[in-house]
Design an enzyme around this catalytic site. Sequence first.
Site, PDB file in Angstrom:
ATOM      1  N   ALA A 187      78.990  52.629  58.714  1.00  0.00           N
ATOM      2  CA  ALA A 187      79.715  51.671  57.883  1.00  0.00           C
ATOM      3  C   ALA A 187      78.794  50.516  57.497  1.00  0.00           C
ATOM      4  O   ALA A 187      78.851  50.003  56.381  1.00  0.00           O
ATOM      5  CB  ALA A 187      80.934  51.149  58.627  1.00  0.00           C
ATOM      6  N   GLU A 188      77.943  50.150  58.435  1.00  0.00           N
ATOM      7  CA  GLU A 188      77.032  49.048  58.139  1.00  0.00           C
ATOM      8  C   GLU A 188      76.012  49.482  57.091  1.00  0.00           C
ATOM      9  O   GLU A 188      75.642  48.727  56.195  1.00  0.00           O
ATOM     10  CB  GLU A 188      76.326  48.620  59.418  1.00  0.00           C
ATOM     11  CG  GLU A 188      75.670  47.279  59.239  1.00  0.00           C
ATOM     12  CD  GLU A 188      74.804  46.947  60.429  1.00  0.00           C
ATOM     13  OE1 GLU A 188      73.854  46.191  60.250  1.00  0.00           O
ATOM     14  OE2 GLU A 188      75.090  47.477  61.512  1.00  0.00           O
ATOM     15  N   SER A 247      73.497  64.434  46.633  1.00  0.00           N
ATOM     16  CA  SER A 247      74.360  63.664  47.520  1.00  0.00           C
ATOM     17  C   SER A 247      75.691  63.449  46.798  1.00  0.00           C
ATOM     18  O   SER A 247      75.908  64.043  45.737  1.00  0.00           O
ATOM     19  CB  SER A 247      73.650  62.353  47.806  1.00  0.00           C
ATOM     20  OG  SER A 247      74.317  61.694  48.816  1.00  0.00           O
ATOM     21  N   LYS A 278      85.727  65.869  54.339  1.00  0.00           N
ATOM     22  CA  LYS A 278      84.285  65.603  54.347  1.00  0.00           C
ATOM     23  C   LYS A 278      83.800  65.704  55.791  1.00  0.00           C
ATOM     24  O   LYS A 278      84.118  64.866  56.634  1.00  0.00           O
ATOM     25  CB  LYS A 278      83.997  64.218  53.765  1.00  0.00           C
ATOM     26  CG  LYS A 278      82.523  63.950  53.598  1.00  0.00           C
ATOM     27  CD  LYS A 278      82.288  62.723  52.746  1.00  0.00           C
ATOM     28  CE  LYS A 278      80.822  62.518  52.452  1.00  0.00           C
ATOM     29  NZ  LYS A 278      79.986  62.384  53.642  1.00  0.00           N
ATOM     30  N   LYS A 330      85.605  57.745  51.213  1.00  0.00           N
ATOM     31  CA  LYS A 330      85.211  57.476  52.596  1.00  0.00           C
ATOM     32  C   LYS A 330      86.372  56.847  53.353  1.00  0.00           C
ATOM     33  O   LYS A 330      86.948  55.850  52.904  1.00  0.00           O
ATOM     34  CB  LYS A 330      84.003  56.520  52.620  1.00  0.00           C
ATOM     35  CG  LYS A 330      82.691  57.179  52.224  1.00  0.00           C
ATOM     36  CD  LYS A 330      82.210  58.116  53.325  1.00  0.00           C
ATOM     37  CE  LYS A 330      80.759  58.188  53.562  1.00  0.00           C
ATOM     38  NZ  LYS A 330      79.930  57.268  54.086  1.00  0.00           N
ATOM     39  N   CYS A 340      80.055  45.099  95.015  1.00  0.00           N
ATOM     40  CA  CYS A 340      81.315  45.339  94.302  1.00  0.00           C
ATOM     41  C   CYS A 340      81.958  43.987  93.969  1.00  0.00           C
ATOM     42  O   CYS A 340      82.135  43.153  94.860  1.00  0.00           O
ATOM     43  CB  CYS A 340      82.256  46.169  95.179  1.00  0.00           C
ATOM     44  SG  CYS A 340      83.917  46.326  94.476  1.00  0.00           S
ATOM     45  N   CYS A 382      85.385  43.591  96.202  1.00  0.00           N
ATOM     46  CA  CYS A 382      85.446  43.430  97.660  1.00  0.00           C
ATOM     47  C   CYS A 382      84.110  43.013  98.283  1.00  0.00           C
ATOM     48  O   CYS A 382      84.031  42.791  99.485  1.00  0.00           O
ATOM     49  CB  CYS A 382      85.937  44.724  98.313  1.00  0.00           C
ATOM     50  SG  CYS A 382      84.791  46.096  98.102  1.00  0.00           S
TER      51      CYS A 382
HETATM   52  S1  IVH Z   1      80.178  68.930  48.321  1.00  0.00           S
HETATM   53  C1  IVH Z   1      76.473  68.058  45.224  1.00  0.00           C
HETATM   54  N1  IVH Z   1      81.933  69.065  50.242  1.00  0.00           N
HETATM   55  O1  IVH Z   1      78.481  65.106  52.450  1.00  0.00           O
HETATM   56  C2  IVH Z   1      76.911  67.764  46.607  1.00  0.00           C
HETATM   57  N2  IVH Z   1      79.897  67.914  50.666  1.00  0.00           N
HETATM   58  O2  IVH Z   1      77.623  62.488  51.608  1.00  0.00           O
HETATM   59  C3  IVH Z   1      78.144  68.521  46.874  1.00  0.00           C
HETATM   60  N3  IVH Z   1      79.717  67.062  52.937  1.00  0.00           N
HETATM   61  O3  IVH Z   1      75.645  66.182  50.702  1.00  0.00           O
HETATM   62  C4  IVH Z   1      78.579  68.323  48.240  1.00  0.00           C
HETATM   63  N4  IVH Z   1      81.660  67.783  53.644  1.00  0.00           N
HETATM   64  O4  IVH Z   1      76.276  67.430  52.943  1.00  0.00           O
HETATM   65  C5  IVH Z   1      80.730  68.606  49.876  1.00  0.00           C
HETATM   66  N5  IVH Z   1      83.592  69.301  51.854  1.00  0.00           N
HETATM   67  C6  IVH Z   1      82.380  68.847  51.478  1.00  0.00           C
HETATM   68  C7  IVH Z   1      81.548  68.140  52.366  1.00  0.00           C
HETATM   69  C8  IVH Z   1      80.306  67.685  51.911  1.00  0.00           C
HETATM   70  C9  IVH Z   1      80.553  67.133  53.966  1.00  0.00           C
HETATM   71  C10 IVH Z   1      78.389  66.416  52.964  1.00  0.00           C
HETATM   72  C11 IVH Z   1      77.354  67.122  52.121  1.00  0.00           C
HETATM   73  C12 IVH Z   1      76.956  66.093  51.102  1.00  0.00           C
HETATM   74  C13 IVH Z   1      77.261  64.821  51.824  1.00  0.00           C
HETATM   75  C14 IVH Z   1      77.379  63.651  50.891  1.00  0.00           C
END
Ligand code: IVH
Length: 717
Positions: free
Chosen positions: A43-44, A91, A130, A358, A452, A455
């Site tokens: 999160a950070e 990503s 995810k 997220k 402890c 105690c």
């Molecule tokens: S689809 C083009 N589906 O999350 C990229 N990714 O933060 C399509 N991930 O790179 C990725 N669960 O490694 C997809 N149900 C899911 C996922 C997922 C985890 C990962 C994946 C991606 C990363 C992005």
Amino acid sequence: MDDDVEVPGDVAAARERHDELVPVLRDARYRYYVLSDPAMADAEFDVRWRELLALEEAHPSLATATSPTAEVGAPVDSAFPPHRHLEPMLSLDNVFSREDLQAWQERAASGLATGREGDDLAPTWVCELKIDGVAISLTYVDGVLATAATRGDGTTGETVTQQVLTMDDVPYRLDAGSDGGDPPALVEVRGEIYYPVEAFEAMNAARVGAGEQVFANPRNAASGALRQKDPSVTATRPLSLWIHGIGALQLAGDAPDVDDPDAVVDTPDPTEEAVGTTDFATHSAFLDWCGRVGLPVAGETLVTDDTDEVWDFVDHWTSHRHDPTYEIDGVVVKVDDLAQRQVLGTTSRAPRWAIAYKMPPIEATTLLRDIEINTGRTGRVTPFAVVEPVTVSGVTITYATLHNEIQVHAKDVRIGDTVSVRRAGDVIPEVVGPVLSERPDGAETWHMPADCPSCGTPLVRPEGEGHHFCENVDCPNRILESLSHFGGRKALDIEGLGYKTAKLLLDEGLVADLADVFALDARRDDLVALEGWKEKSVDNLLAGIEAAKAQPLDRLLVGLNIRHLGPTVAKLLAGAFGDMAALATADAEAMSAIDGIGPVIGEAVAAFFAVDRNRALVDKMRDLGVDMAADEPAATADVLVDMSIVVTGTLEGFSRTEAKEAIESRGGKATSSVSGRTTAVVVGDSPGSKADKARDLDVPILDEAAFTHLLDTGELP
Ligand code: IVH
């Protein structure tokens, strides 16, 4: 893009902040992706990442080709041979609110609109969980696994084929399945390797016991297991896989050389007719194909045209995020139609046809104010962190466990540090590690106090043990913890006998040991006289205690606070010995001869009964009317023998683990994939493709009521 990020209007000031953030984020990504040892909570990282994006959005001159925002993952710097992906592994962009998710959906839909009347290009959405694991690309040539590679920098990953081949979930050869057709000449399937949560917790608990450093989270454990040079080490770890995407695809003809970085793939046009029965025109059809050829696909997936249903899915899984057997950190929403995906295209980093919502983080950073220790019910001493209160997924954390001194040193957490704390499910929050860049000068390594705190008895750390112990059986804190555990849910389950009441009873001298609880009916007047107690609450407590006398032996055993003795072992012992007297006189070997009981447990139980005052305590309970016999085995004990049952979707009355336990305790097998041998598939809310597979294979489908009936009777409707 983000209202809560402050961006300087002046480009020089923005550049200064940008220069500060870049090395921190680079280092964080290197440690996360390459070393599997993150420097900060996800999160950070997200907060700083969003700040970087906002700076670059406001001042595009900062968005150079060398900015981390132009990279995917981390550069490869590895002991594993490089593998160039045929299609880049991108990503995902993130959203954090319903508004931003819907704004993305609208953008995607308008990107598809042609403006021509009669064109219906509104997208169908696929919603998936995810998975918080390690991204993997598996390349199958003519149906046989040719390479497995991590994401790396998105273009080139690390070859981990031998490691991946040790996983049960990964087929070496694709099953022609019910298609009966040829597999594609080449296909890159993408997915996530994960460490199942239950196995992760068990492994970390074992590591704590052995005084070894724990893994920060299941993702790191998966990454560590996968990046073992010696594949036979990977083979000992219970890694699992879910497939969620496709990279390069060539349906027929000669497959290109997968090791040739300039290989050309003869990619089919998704708008054209499918070849044979292999339909890759939509993502959902691709997932179905995976299921048919033996590639594992997570069941928790929804395909819908309805924007509200997309949000319902997000909402549902946000509040059930700990139900799946794997850790998740969000929901991925994707456009289903591959031709539509082509229209939307990608940026250099992420596709425009998918987005990650997220979920609120389960980790947060806060100030470590102090480290204190607590003497538990078995005498084990646990250090815990006292932190500046911080809210993590709706709960305020003030204390977090640090397990033992070895862990404090292994994690190198010091009073005054900014630390990241993590709360997963119902387990006690724990300190993951310090944010080293924020360590104050002069912060010192912490050491276990000599005595402890309850105690004053000198603490001892037995040979080969990671924990310190207070060996004083009369230690007041030990008795207090024992008593509150005695009444707890896993033990005698006495309504009203929690920590507060236990403390009051001890402070007022109404009980001195566990057995005294059963003599409290004679002290009714004293109880009623206690401040804040009414006759009704006293009578409720006494009724609870009376009922507890009849609890089965295994619960009583759990209540006795014997080291290593939890509910599962207690059931085995109670079942094997039948009553307390037989168990109390058995030796360690007789106990460890029972399937499921090891020598450590056998010795701990025998050592407990070898102590005179422990035997006297049990005798005193017997004299006060406590039942010392095991329960008759329930009539339902083995109604599911030889049955193999799959649960998909969310049930009202059972978590995933409870459903699994209910099946297994009746002799059945709880499995995760549907095949012709599956006895039945139990379908809850938001079921996945397993329900469809059951229909395809004519496997009986049960709703929750039918499942309960099956558990009671062993009969299918
Ligand atoms: S689809 C083009 N589906 O999350 C990229 N990714 O933060 C399509 N991930 O790179 C990725 N669960 O490694 C997809 N149900 C899911 C996922 C997922 C985890 C990962 C994946 C991606 C990363 C992005």
